[in-house]
Design an enzyme around this catalytic site. Structure first.
Site, short mmCIF file in Angstrom:
data_model
loop_
_atom_site.label_atom_id
_atom_site.label_comp_id
_atom_site.label_asym_id
_atom_site.label_seq_id
_atom_site.Cartn_x
_atom_site.Cartn_y
_atom_site.Cartn_z
N THR A 1 0.86 -1.20 0.00
CA THR A 1 0.00 0.00 0.00
C THR A 1 0.89 1.24 0.00
O THR A 1 1.36 1.66 -1.05
CB THR A 1 -0.97 0.00 1.20
N LYS B 1 3.78 -7.03 3.90
CA LYS B 1 3.60 -5.62 3.60
C LYS B 1 3.42 -4.90 4.93
O LYS B 1 2.88 -5.43 5.89
CB LYS B 1 2.40 -5.37 2.68
N THR C 1 0.28 -2.93 10.88
CA THR C 1 -0.58 -2.96 9.70
C THR C 1 0.13 -3.79 8.67
O THR C 1 0.86 -3.29 7.84
CB THR C 1 -0.82 -1.56 9.13
N ASN D 1 -0.05 10.53 5.65
CA ASN D 1 -1.28 10.17 6.34
C ASN D 1 -2.36 11.25 6.24
O ASN D 1 -3.55 10.95 6.37
CB ASN D 1 -0.98 9.82 7.79
N SER E 1 -7.69 10.61 0.57
CA SER E 1 -7.95 11.31 -0.68
C SER E 1 -6.95 10.89 -1.77
O SER E 1 -7.21 11.09 -2.93
CB SER E 1 -7.88 12.82 -0.48
#
Length: 389
Positions: free
Chosen positions: A149, A171, A182, A384, A389
């Site tokens: 990501t 990841k 995460t 972040n 967006s």
């Protein structure tokens, strides 16, 4: 090398249209071709655990998994019954293609919380990905790319034991805190091990690796670590060696997460020695590693040991007994705090290396623990602030 380094595994990665980034590879498949289908899993402790975590916990509960499908770009977290059904449908699709029940397929997702998956894209992506699975090294690398990501690079590992192999991919870059991170992680081995052996090896390995990193103190809803064993080598490994290699694989992948922390300019190692117990040392190391003030100081190349001792002092005495007047703090080998008082001048500390080492001695016992973290930079805020967006 990645998940295909171990014999008996094939993988692939495709652009399924899950990610908002057009053309980005965002869906990976890993298939265990056997002869064994042993599996173990460790998952997030977050109470808002995502639908794929709920599904995969059940799937791996009996210790057997045939395949895994992983997507980036959407976490499918906090999406209720519909989200859980999406995970079930994804597993069923891969199961149908692989000729196995849906309950033998694990599902992993990462990305934005609160959005449902574009399920049609996922299902068509699974079909294309399964059609492209290969046991080649390149296929493993493509799978590792498809799960990223905000990561800036792939994170893989390949190790060899006495006649068997261990491979893996992970990841993780931000939203990283103790009790996993995460992260989505798949570790494969062609060793011939039992379910109990796999579970013990993975639990011990995670405790000293993924549970001891902290980029930003934020726990994810989707963390998943899976260990899959095909038995294709036919080798029954020495248990101690196998445990050690799984631990080494996890440690390598965890360290790579720290090395790719969002916007980070320094990797920070906090080691606490001289504690009365490992738990005491770990509590102190975590308190220091969690300090945003210290992270900001390191980002500015400032060896501010005051940030260290002030965080250390928040650990209750019944958790970590020590006398502040006996504590020493070394920064990159320079003792800047000696017996709770100023030591050598801060100006002697070289803060230019990527790695910054904080070595803290409590002066109470023989136990120790280490936690890795990153500094906190302007770039972390930018990443972040713009994430949704």
């Amino acid at each position: 090398m990645s998940v295909t380094f171990a014999q008996g595994f094939s993988a692939s990665g495709v652009a399924a249209g899950v990610s908002a980034v057009e053309g980005k590879k965002d869906l990976a498949v890993v298939v265990n071709n056997g002869p064994l289908d042993v599996a173990a899993g460790v998952f997030t402790a977050n109470r808002f655990c995502a639908a794929p975590v709920q599904w995969s916990r059940k799937a791996v509960a009996d210790g057997h998994i045939k395949a895994v499908v992983l997507n980036s770009g959407c976490a499918n977290a906090c999406t209720g019954k519909e989200g859980f059904q999406q995970s079930a449908d994804t597993a069923a699709k891969l199961g149908e293609l692989a000729g196995v029940p849906a309950g033998q397929v694990a599902v992993c997702s990462t990305g934005m919380i609160g959005d449902l998956l574009p399920l049609d894209n996922v299902l068509s992506g699974v079909e294309r990905a399964y059609g492209e699975v290969s046991d080649s090294a390149e296929a493993g690398e493509v799978a590792a790319e498809a799960i990223l990501t905000t990561d800036t690079k792939k994170k893989t590992v390949a190790l060899e034991g006495a006649g068997y192999r261990i491979g893996g991919m992970v990841k993780g870059s931000g939203m990283i805190a103790p009790q996993l991170a995460t992260m989505l992680c798949v570790i494969t081995t062609d060793a011939k091990v039992s379910v109990e052996q796999a579970r013990k090896a993975l639990a011990a390995a995670v405790e000293t690796s993924f549970n001891r990193i902290d980029v930003d103190g934020c726990m994810s809803t989707n963390d998943t670590v899976l260990l899959l064993a095909s038995g294709a080598s036919g080798v029954e490994p020495d248990q101690a060696e196998f445990n050690g290699l799984v631990a080494k694989a996890c440690a390598s992948l965890a360290r790579q997460i720290i090395g790719d922390g969002e916007g980070a300019s320094h990797d920070i190692r906090v080691t606490v020695t001289g504690a009365t117990s490992e738990d005491a040392a770990l509590a102190c190391a975590r308190a220091v590693a969690a300090s945003n003030l210290l992270k900001c100081a390191v980002a500015g190349n400032d060896p501010n040991w005051g940030r260290v001792v002030s965080s250390l002092g928040t650990v209750p005495s019944d958790v970590a007994p020590y006398d502040p007047n006996n504590v020493t703090v070394d920064v990159n080998g320079v003792r800047v705090c000696d017996g709770g008082r100023p030591g050598r001048p801060r100006s002697e500390v070289d803060m230019t290396p990527r790695e910054v080492h904080f070595d803290i001695d409590l002066g109470e016992g023989d136990a120790e623990a280490t936690v890795w973290t990153d500094d906190l930079t302007h770039e972390y805020v930018h990443i972040n602030a713009d994430y949704e967006s």
